[in-house]
Design a protein around this motif. Structure first.
Motif, mmCIF file in Angstrom:
data_model
loop_
_atom_site.group_PDB
_atom_site.id
_atom_site.type_symbol
_atom_site.label_atom_id
_atom_site.label_comp_id
_atom_site.label_asym_id
_atom_site.label_seq_id
_atom_site.Cartn_x
_atom_site.Cartn_y
_atom_site.Cartn_z
ATOM 1 N N GLN A 224 0.882 -1.014 0.061
ATOM 2 C CA GLN A 224 -0.041 0.111 0.029
ATOM 3 C C GLN A 224 0.937 1.190 -0.106
ATOM 4 N N GLY A 225 0.202 2.331 -0.522
ATOM 5 C CA GLY A 225 1.008 3.541 -0.585
ATOM 6 C C GLY A 225 0.196 4.687 -0.786
ATOM 7 N N ASN A 226 0.698 5.974 -0.483
ATOM 8 C CA ASN A 226 -0.055 7.145 -0.520
ATOM 9 C C ASN A 226 -0.222 7.542 -2.063
ATOM 10 N N VAL A 227 -1.408 7.634 -2.535
ATOM 11 C CA VAL A 227 -1.678 7.695 -3.921
ATOM 12 C C VAL A 227 -2.175 9.197 -3.913
ATOM 13 N N VAL A 228 -1.282 10.249 -4.223
ATOM 14 C CA VAL A 228 -1.517 11.767 -4.275
ATOM 15 C C VAL A 228 -2.140 12.071 -5.703
ATOM 16 N N GLN A 229 -3.296 12.441 -5.602
ATOM 17 C CA GLN A 229 -4.000 13.207 -6.757
ATOM 18 C C GLN A 229 -3.679 14.563 -6.924
ATOM 19 N N VAL A 230 -3.437 14.823 -8.203
ATOM 20 C CA VAL A 230 -3.252 16.197 -8.547
ATOM 21 C C VAL A 230 -4.371 16.773 -9.271
ATOM 22 N N THR A 231 -5.108 17.791 -8.754
ATOM 23 C CA THR A 231 -6.276 18.420 -9.022
ATOM 24 C C THR A 231 -6.009 19.796 -9.217
ATOM 25 N N PRO A 232 -6.852 20.586 -10.171
ATOM 26 C CA PRO A 232 -6.506 21.942 -10.304
ATOM 27 C C PRO A 232 -7.561 22.605 -9.261
ATOM 28 N N GLN A 233 -7.272 23.708 -8.697
ATOM 29 C CA GLN A 233 -8.237 24.578 -7.715
ATOM 30 C C GLN A 233 -8.899 25.692 -8.348
ATOM 31 N N ILE A 234 -8.640 25.559 -9.697
ATOM 32 C CA ILE A 234 -9.271 26.482 -10.638
ATOM 33 C C ILE A 234 -9.486 26.006 -11.812
ATOM 34 N N GLY A 235 -10.738 26.502 -12.686
ATOM 35 C CA GLY A 235 -10.861 25.980 -14.180
ATOM 36 C C GLY A 235 -10.082 26.505 -15.065
ATOM 37 N N GLY A 236 -9.669 25.844 -16.100
ATOM 38 C CA GLY A 236 -8.708 26.397 -17.294
ATOM 39 C C GLY A 236 -8.577 25.519 -18.281
ATOM 40 N N THR A 237 -7.842 25.974 -19.321
ATOM 41 C CA THR A 237 -7.513 24.951 -20.524
ATOM 42 C C THR A 237 -6.162 24.650 -20.343
ATOM 43 N N VAL A 238 -5.729 23.487 -20.713
ATOM 44 C CA VAL A 238 -4.412 22.683 -20.437
ATOM 45 C C VAL A 238 -3.716 23.682 -21.656
ATOM 46 N N LEU A 239 -2.373 24.184 -21.231
ATOM 47 C CA LEU A 239 -1.524 24.407 -22.347
ATOM 48 C C LEU A 239 -0.303 23.483 -22.196
ATOM 49 N N ALA A 240 -0.034 23.024 -21.193
ATOM 50 C CA ALA A 240 1.205 21.896 -21.560
ATOM 51 C C ALA A 240 1.086 20.947 -20.486
ATOM 52 N N ILE A 241 1.723 19.725 -20.591
ATOM 53 C CA ILE A 241 1.600 18.626 -19.814
ATOM 54 C C ILE A 241 3.218 18.271 -19.859
ATOM 55 N N GLN A 242 3.737 18.301 -18.621
ATOM 56 C CA GLN A 242 5.192 18.213 -18.526
ATOM 57 C C GLN A 242 5.649 16.966 -17.640
ATOM 58 N N ALA A 243 4.644 16.047 -17.792
ATOM 59 C CA ALA A 243 5.085 14.665 -17.035
ATOM 60 C C ALA A 243 4.114 13.522 -17.512
ATOM 61 N N GLU A 244 4.711 12.449 -17.870
ATOM 62 C CA GLU A 244 4.024 11.244 -18.124
ATOM 63 C C GLU A 244 4.011 10.128 -17.169
ATOM 64 N N ASP A 245 3.131 9.008 -17.454
ATOM 65 C CA ASP A 245 3.228 8.011 -16.761
ATOM 66 C C ASP A 245 4.523 7.430 -16.677
ATOM 67 N N THR A 246 4.561 6.967 -15.322
ATOM 68 C CA THR A 246 5.950 6.284 -14.816
ATOM 69 C C THR A 246 7.126 7.226 -14.686
ATOM 70 N N ASP A 247 6.983 8.506 -14.867
ATOM 71 C CA ASP A 247 8.035 9.457 -14.707
ATOM 72 C C ASP A 247 8.242 9.993 -13.326
ATOM 73 N N HIS A 248 9.616 9.929 -13.089
ATOM 74 C CA HIS A 248 9.881 10.421 -11.698
ATOM 75 C C HIS A 248 10.025 11.861 -11.572
ATOM 76 N N VAL A 249 9.172 12.306 -10.552
ATOM 77 C CA VAL A 249 9.239 14.008 -10.147
ATOM 78 C C VAL A 249 9.571 14.163 -8.859
ATOM 79 N N LYS A 250 9.989 15.299 -8.866
ATOM 80 C CA LYS A 250 10.381 15.884 -7.623
ATOM 81 C C LYS A 250 9.102 16.766 -7.140
ATOM 82 N N ALA A 251 9.224 16.993 -5.849
ATOM 83 C CA ALA A 251 8.154 17.902 -5.166
ATOM 84 C C ALA A 251 8.605 19.422 -5.564
#
Length: 385
Positions: free
Chosen positions: A56-83
């Motif tokens: 088991q682990g902490n599955v942290v969801q990334v959700t927007p706090q405001i509405g808008g149009t997506v301009l760029a996506i800078q991470a894909e599945d399996t990518d390692h990201v920093k805080a």
């Protein structure tokens, strides 16, 4: 004439080799039974095992706090990201326009509040002016009253004409009316001053409620601009990315998840009959199907669940019905893993494990009395949106 009676068959001769073989087998079985009994008493009796265990682990969801149009996506599945790393960028145009409007409104509000304080000084000057008018009117009334008092006795002697006296009396009436008007004007000026001061009483221009409200709107708009960049709340690996370029997203819509694989744990589900000797901090040996028996993880019991899995099921069992069959329940037990072993052989959330708990140590507690800080995964507060 009767036939002679048959003679009885001779008894088989005893086989010494067969007896020795049976005795040897019996001895082997007895020794094996004693050995297993000793092994169970000395070893197996000190362990509780289960293969109903999962990572088991902490599955942290990334959700927007405001509405808008997506301009760029800078991470894909399996990518390692920093805080703090930017994962998704939203169109900031609308948020920037709202910020400019809020800043303009703040500037206008500051000018309006300064006008209120300036009006206070104007109202004070008006009160002073009306007070001076009243004093002048009272002085004039006093002078005319004295003239009337001097002329009134002289009317009877004829020293002062009646027409002249009537003229002075008319001036006295007009002077009294002037005093009344000046008093009313002074009262109106004081009421105006009170009304003006009520808008600024007990505060400064910087701390005026209107200015604070406008400043809060500016901060809110600035936060909206900042929140167009969605950053990783924790360090981990991206999973379940379901957002696309150009997509119009709403506040709260899940876009992807980040899983910190260096902070996973194992949830082992033991039968209720196995819980009698389970204690906190007991050592646990675990093996994962993904690595097989060649990799052994070492951990400790970190906590015992407060309820069985059936108690929290979406459709709990209705044991009060007539057709009832007893089912042995299972209780989740949280096992903390060694971080070094996790770094050497990473695990994934959901993998199946086999757990063996050494229950020989029974001096630990049954329930935990300490809390675990789940939110501070990296030691600092971050904007998770």
């Amino acid at each position: 004439m009767s036939s002679p009676a048959p003679t009885p068959a001779a008894a088989p001769a005893p086989n010494p080799a067969r007896k020795k073989a049976l005795a040897a087998v019996a001895s082997v079985v007895a020794v094996a039974g004693l050995a297993y009994g000793a092994y169970w008493a000395l070893v197996l009796n000190h362990y509780e095992t289960t293969d109903n265990a999962y990572v088991q682990g902490n599955v942290v969801q990334v959700t927007p706090q405001i509405g808008g149009t997506v301009l760029a996506i800078q991470a894909e599945d399996t990518d390692h990201v920093k805080a703090g790393q930017v994962l998704v960028r939203l169109d900031p145009a609308d948020a920037k326009v709202a910020l400019e409007q809020a800043e303009a409104q703040l500037a206008q509000t500051v000018r309006e509040v300064r006008t209120l304080y300036a009006n206070n000084r104007v109202s004070q000057a008006q009160v002073a002016l009306r007070s001076a008018d009243l004093a002048r009117a009272k002085a004039e009334l006093t002078r005319i009253q004295e003239d009337v008092d001097r002329r009134q006795p002289l009317v009877a002697t004829g020293a002062v004409g009646r027409e002249e006296f009537q003229h002075v009396s008319a001036q006295l009436t007009a002077a009294r009316a002037t005093v009344a008007a000046a008093e009313s004007a002074l009262q109106a000026a004081r009421e105006q001053q009170a009304a003006s001061q009520s808008l600024t009483e007990g505060t400064t221009p910087e701390q005026h409620p209107s200015v604070l409200r406008a400043a809060a709107r500016v901060r809110e708009a600035a936060l909206a601009v900042q929140r167009t960049d969605l950053v990783a709340p924790v360090e981990g690996y991206v999973a379940r990315r379901n957002v696309q370029l150009g997509q119009r997203v709403q506040a709260g819509a899940p876009m992807m998840s980040v899983i910190a694989l260096d902070q996973v744990w194992v949830e082992a589900n033991f039968k209720e009959s196995q819980l009698a000797r389970l204690r906190l901090e007991q050592p646990v040996e675990l093996t994962a199907d993904v690595y097989g028996k060649k990799v052994v993880y070492h951990g400790v019991v970190e906590g015992l669940g407060a309820g069985t899995g059936a108690a929290f099921a979406l459709l709990p069992a209705q044991n009060a019905t007539g057709n009832w069959i007893k089912v042995v329940q299972r209780v989740p037990v949280r096992v903390r893993l060694d971080p070094k072993e996790l770094a050497e052989h990473p695990l994934r959330v959901g993998l199946s494990m086999e757990a063996r708990v050494d229950v020989a140590r029974e001096d630990g507690k049954v329930l935990s009395d300490a809390s675990h800080a789940v939110g501070a995964l990296n030691g600092a507060e971050r904007d998770t949106r």
